[in-house]
Design a protein around this motif. Structure first.
Motif, PDB file in Angstrom:
ATOM      1  N   ILE A 160      65.577  41.483   9.844  1.00 38.05           N
ATOM      2  CA  ILE A 160      66.365  42.546   8.723  1.00 38.05           C
ATOM      3  C   ILE A 160      65.197  42.775   7.611  1.00 38.05           C
ATOM      4  O   ILE A 160      64.821  41.815   7.148  1.00 38.05           O
ATOM      5  N   GLU A 212      56.556  36.198   4.825  1.00 33.58           N
ATOM      6  CA  GLU A 212      57.823  36.494   4.381  1.00 33.58           C
ATOM      7  C   GLU A 212      58.724  35.354   4.559  1.00 33.58           C
ATOM      8  O   GLU A 212      58.813  35.097   6.087  1.00 33.58           O
ATOM      9  N   GLU A 263      61.821  33.454   5.488  1.00 33.00           N
ATOM     10  CA  GLU A 263      63.389  33.761   5.790  1.00 33.00           C
ATOM     11  C   GLU A 263      64.065  32.577   6.229  1.00 33.00           C
ATOM     12  O   GLU A 263      63.617  31.744   7.112  1.00 33.00           O
ATOM     13  N   ASP A 296      58.445  35.639   8.707  1.00 28.88           N
ATOM     14  CA  ASP A 296      58.291  37.189   9.334  1.00 28.88           C
ATOM     15  C   ASP A 296      56.943  37.545   8.806  1.00 28.88           C
ATOM     16  O   ASP A 296      57.062  38.120   7.756  1.00 28.88           O
ATOM     17  N   LYS A 329      54.192  44.136  12.651  1.00 25.22           N
ATOM     18  CA  LYS A 329      55.354  43.156  12.597  1.00 25.22           C
ATOM     19  C   LYS A 329      55.622  42.034  13.739  1.00 25.22           C
ATOM     20  O   LYS A 329      56.117  40.974  13.532  1.00 25.22           O
TER      21      LYS A 329
END
Ligand code: MG
Length: 221
Positions: free
Chosen positions: A25, A73, A75, A104, A125
């Motif tokens: 997300i 990132e 998470e 991420d 990604k």
């Protein structure tokens, strides 16, 4: 990678689960959406990674070579425990088998170019090793109370609380299950708080989430 290498171990009992689909997300914390200059989403921003993005526990995280600005990132990662479709928000928690942490990883320079062109993000990604996982636990007292930290070589870079998610974990499960059948082993990376930034070769990136634990990811030099 062998199947055994990828098994997720759920503490405290040590139950093992093979990972399935990996949902991620984007822009799920206002502070992070704003730091990247993005508008706040009116529905969840969803992208996916394959199992190639996972790494065996303790493996050195490889640096991708098709970009220059690899960013962290940190998470909260949700592990799905049973098959579901069109799950109601009020039932969503019963589909959760575990709560974990992960990175991420994002090639920000590559992603920025793709965003400019309105193109999909996968090469920025979903490359090999882009979703390393850490600790998982079966239970937490309340997701809203979880506190996320990310430190690089001992310096605090990200700090946030899961209560600041724009879409809560039950809302994410409900939304995703309206589009994709959720299955045991599926993972949901729930978004990152503010403070994302570059990783350099040889860095030690420590992700901690209260009640879950902490994992240090070592990047190749
Ligand atoms: Mg993210």
């Amino acid at each position: 990678m062998s199947k055994t290498d990828l098994m997720i171990t759920l503490q405290p009992a040590g139950r093992e689960v093979f990972p399935g689909k990996i949902f991620c997300i984007g822009r799920n914390y206002e502070s992070h959406a704003r730091e990247l200059g993005n508008a706040l989403p009116v529905k969840p921003v969803v992208f996916m990674k394959g199992r190639n993005a996972l790494l065996p526990h303790g493996a050195t995280v490889p640096f991708p070579t098709h970009g220059n600005d690899l960013q962290h990132e940190a998470e909260l990662v949700i592990l799905i425990g049973k098959t579901g479709k069109n799950i109601q928000v009020s039932d969503a928690e019963s589909y959760i088998a575990g709560y974990g942490l992960g990175l991420d990883l994002t090639l920000r320079d590559v992603q920025s170019e793709l965003k400019k062109g309105g193109l999909p993000w996968e090469i920025a990604k979903a490359f090999d090793g882009s979703a390393p996982l850490g600790q998982f636990t079966e239970q937490v007292s309340a997701v809203e109370n979880l506190e996320i930290k990310c430190e690089i070589n001992g310096d605090l870079r990200q700090h946030g609380f899961c209560r600041n998610m724009i879409f809560s974990v039950p809302e994410l499960i409900s939304y995703l299950s309206g589009i994709f059948t959720l299955e045991p082993g599926d993972l949901i990376f729930t978004g990152t708080p503010e403070g994302v930034g570059p990783i350099n070769p040889g860095d030690h990136v420590k992700v901690s989430i209260s009640e879950i634990g902490s994992t240090t990811f070592i990047f190749s030099s």
